[in-house]
Motif scaffolding. Sequence first.
Motif, short mmCIF file in Angstrom:
data_model
loop_
_atom_site.label_atom_id
_atom_site.label_comp_id
_atom_site.label_asym_id
_atom_site.label_seq_id
_atom_site.Cartn_x
_atom_site.Cartn_y
_atom_site.Cartn_z
N ASP A 165 0.89 -1.15 0.00
CA ASP A 165 0.00 0.00 0.00
C ASP A 165 0.94 1.20 0.00
O ASP A 165 1.55 1.52 1.03
N LYS A 166 1.09 1.86 -1.12
CA LYS A 166 2.08 2.93 -1.27
C LYS A 166 1.78 4.13 -0.37
O LYS A 166 2.71 4.83 0.05
N LYS A 167 0.52 4.36 -0.03
CA LYS A 167 0.16 5.49 0.83
C LYS A 167 0.73 5.31 2.24
O LYS A 167 1.19 6.27 2.86
N THR A 168 0.69 4.10 2.75
CA THR A 168 1.10 3.85 4.13
C THR A 168 2.45 3.12 4.23
O THR A 168 2.94 2.92 5.33
N THR A 169 3.01 2.70 3.13
CA THR A 169 4.22 1.87 3.01
C THR A 169 4.06 0.53 3.75
O THR A 169 5.04 -0.08 4.13
N ARG A 170 2.83 0.09 3.90
CA ARG A 170 2.58 -1.23 4.50
C ARG A 170 2.76 -2.30 3.43
O ARG A 170 2.26 -2.15 2.32
N HIS A 171 3.48 -3.34 3.79
CA HIS A 171 3.76 -4.43 2.87
C HIS A 171 3.20 -5.74 3.40
O HIS A 171 3.15 -5.97 4.61
N ASP B 201 3.73 -9.12 7.54
CA ASP B 201 3.13 -7.78 7.45
C ASP B 201 4.09 -6.78 8.11
O ASP B 201 4.40 -6.92 9.29
N THR C 66 5.65 -2.37 7.86
CA THR C 66 5.57 -1.02 7.30
C THR C 66 7.00 -0.53 7.10
O THR C 66 7.73 -0.32 8.07
N LYS D 242 8.42 2.17 6.32
CA LYS D 242 8.85 3.44 6.92
C LYS D 242 9.39 3.23 8.33
O LYS D 242 10.24 3.96 8.78
N ASP E 32 -12.68 -2.04 8.32
CA ASP E 32 -11.56 -1.22 7.86
C ASP E 32 -11.09 -1.85 6.56
O ASP E 32 -11.03 -3.07 6.43
N GLN F 138 -8.16 -1.69 3.28
CA GLN F 138 -6.89 -1.20 2.76
C GLN F 138 -6.62 -1.91 1.43
O GLN F 138 -6.85 -3.11 1.31
#
Length: 132
Positions: free
Chosen positions: A41-47, A61, A63, A65, A122, A124
């Motif tokens: 998810d490029k917005k949150t840098t979650r992989h 899982d 992030t 950043k 939620d 994503q």
Amino acid sequence: MMTYIKHIPVLIFLLLTAAPGQAQSPSTPQAEKLFKGIWVDKKTTRHLEISFENGYATIIDWTSKLQKRESGDIYKAFLRNGKLVMPEDTEFHAPYSEIISKNNTLIYLTKPIITKKTSRWDKQIFTRSSKL
């Protein structure tokens, strides 16, 4: 005694047909093609890194950043009705989650524990990462 013995085949039949089926289905090449790999998810840098073995998916899982892949959380998911399902784990405060593949993206849905009685989820969105 003979009255009970003649009903044993019927009882066995009822027990076998009433037994619940497997709660999970084994991974298939199609499911692996849809879910396997690294997603972001490029917005949150979650992989998410999804792999399959022994009839279930392992999800790492993290992030980027804040952390490296090696320090990410690891989850187990089961393939049910064409989606990956992660049951709620009250011991570790993990909510019920589902991952759906749609149009080359993953939709990660989480049912917050606090709002369990409502229908709010939620959501994503992840796309396939070019990094291997």
